[in-house]
Design an enzyme around this catalytic site. Structure first.
Site, PDB file in Angstrom:
ATOM      1  N   LYS A   1       0.818  -1.150  -0.176  1.00  0.00           N
ATOM      2  CA  LYS A   1      -0.047  -0.079   0.135  1.00  0.00           C
ATOM      3  C   LYS A   1       0.967   1.349  -0.032  1.00  0.00           C
ATOM      4  O   LYS A   1       0.704   2.111  -0.600  1.00  0.00           O
ATOM      5  CB  LYS A   1      -0.922   0.082   1.360  1.00  0.00           C
ATOM      6  CG  LYS A   1      -2.193  -0.964   1.120  1.00  0.00           C
ATOM      7  CD  LYS A   1      -2.697  -1.091   2.476  1.00  0.00           C
ATOM      8  CE  LYS A   1      -3.772  -2.258   2.311  1.00  0.00           C
ATOM      9  NZ  LYS A   1      -4.192  -2.736   3.643  1.00  0.00           N
TER      10      LYS A   1
ATOM     11  N   ASP B   1     -10.678   2.922   4.506  1.00  0.00           N
ATOM     12  CA  ASP B   1     -10.957   1.539   4.165  1.00  0.00           C
ATOM     13  C   ASP B   1     -12.615   1.203   4.114  1.00  0.00           C
ATOM     14  O   ASP B   1     -13.136   0.354   3.869  1.00  0.00           O
ATOM     15  CB  ASP B   1     -10.515   0.660   5.581  1.00  0.00           C
ATOM     16  CG  ASP B   1      -9.384  -0.106   5.330  1.00  0.00           C
ATOM     17  OD1 ASP B   1      -9.063  -0.488   4.286  1.00  0.00           O
ATOM     18  OD2 ASP B   1      -8.749  -0.667   6.328  1.00  0.00           O
TER      19      ASP B   1
ATOM     20  N   GLN C   1      -4.107  -1.745  10.039  1.00  0.00           N
ATOM     21  CA  GLN C   1      -4.145  -2.847   9.408  1.00  0.00           C
ATOM     22  C   GLN C   1      -4.739  -3.878  10.482  1.00  0.00           C
ATOM     23  O   GLN C   1      -4.257  -3.980  11.490  1.00  0.00           O
ATOM     24  CB  GLN C   1      -2.547  -3.248   9.127  1.00  0.00           C
ATOM     25  CG  GLN C   1      -2.629  -4.474   8.323  1.00  0.00           C
ATOM     26  CD  GLN C   1      -3.070  -4.412   6.776  1.00  0.00           C
ATOM     27  OE1 GLN C   1      -2.995  -3.352   6.166  1.00  0.00           O
ATOM     28  NE2 GLN C   1      -3.841  -5.506   6.512  1.00  0.00           N
TER      29      GLN C   1
END
Ligand code: NDP
Length: 284
Positions: free
Chosen positions: A53, A120, A97
């Site tokens: 990412k 997200d 994460q």
């Protein structure tokens, strides 16, 4: 034989456009989007996702910072960290994460992230927006799937769509997005009684169960569109939930693994980061 939907190529073209967009926005505002990724512990898979990412961000001009914390961090300390990132005006996107260590509740941490920085799309307010159909950040994988379907012009209105899997990050949100496009949506899961029958009725089949090759060729309706979200490591190879070789003989469109949904998830995350930046900085 079906057409292969090339997620890698599509992701590349999206990232190229985004890079131009970021350059334009930077000239307009004198600021660059800034994503902060919080990584707790040393899980190798999480470390590699976070690095991927980070690299993808840097390549298109998004500033990306990784904050690494030892897995001894307490829930309160992690909440404090997220709250400080919420307050930081130089941060436009926050990604924690997952999964987090057992002593930390994933949902409590997600709830702490400011909705407008939730790249997200996992915050309950963004999930509510998805349900209601109001503006919000869409979860990256479902968003990428919809972009792939759109890229090949798959008609969804009135079609039967089957989503195999009902997780909060893939199955449920993609089912909502298909419904938004007027598909008739069925969600299958581990207690579904006759999965083959459900699959054979599906004009659009989204496989997101995490079971290698569980969707075999004889489960595909001829002419269907098949999106394989599954990523299963078998003998050091990445295998999807669909038996690709057999299914491609029946499907009209099909995604490969790797090179399908995976790259699109990253592209969608970058889109979300730019979107959060534009909203926070009031840019058009
Ligand atoms: P989860 O494990 O959270 O959910 C799996 C779902 O599949 C559950 O709803 C489960 O049912 C259902 N399921 C499991 N076995 C069966 C079965 N035999 N028949 C029918 N349904 C079944 O997984 P995720 O949603 O997080 O991920 C799914 C897959 O997608 C994984 O392989 C993951 O690695 C991959 N993935 C890929 C991404 C990408 O970018 N390419 C991004 C995210 C995920 P039940 O609810 O009843 O347990």
């Amino acid at each position: 034989m079906g057409t292969i939907i090339d997620g890698k190529a599509l992701s590349k073209s999206i990232r190229k456009e985004l890079k131009e967009e970021v350059t334009r926005l930077q000239e307009q505002s004198n600021k660059a989007p800034h994503l902060v990724v919080v990584l707790v512990g040393e899980d190798p898979a999480s470390q590699s996702y976070v690095r991927a990412k980070n690299r993808a961000c840097e390549r298109i001009g998004i500033k990306s910072t990784i904050i690494e914390k030892d897995d001894s961090i307490t829930q309160t300390e992690l909440i404090d960290l997220v709250e400080s990132l919420n307050r930081d005006k130089a941060v436009h996107g926050i990604l924690v994460q997952l999964p987090l260590p057992d002593h930390i509740d994933d949902n409590t941490i997600i709830d702490t992230i400011n909705q407008s920085k939730d790249v997200d799309g996992f915050h309950p307010l963004n999930i509510a927006a998805l349900q209601i159909g109001t503006p919000g950040v869409l979860p990256a994988t479902p968003k990428g799937i919809m972009t792939m379907l759109e890229s090949v012009g798959v008609e969804l209105k009135g079609k039967k769509a089957l989503v195999v899997g009902r997780s909060n990050i893939v199955g449920k949100p993609v089912a909502q997005l298909l419904l938004r496009q007027h598909a008739t949506v069925t969600i299958a899961h581990s207690r579904t009684q006759d999965l083959k029958k459900e699959c054979l009725e599906a004009d659009v089949l989204i496989a997101a169960a995490g079971r290698a090759k569980m969707i075999t060729g004889d489960m595909i309706k001829p002419g269907a569109t098949v999106i394989d979200v599954g990523v299963n490591r078998v003998d050091d190879k990445l295998i999807g939930d669909v038996d690709f070789e057999a299914a491609k003989e029946k499907a009209a469109h099909i995604t490969p693994v790797p090179g399908g949904v995976g790259p699109m998830t990253i592209a969608s995350l970058l889109q979300n980061t730019v979107e959060c930046f534009m909203n926070i900085e009031n840019l058009k």
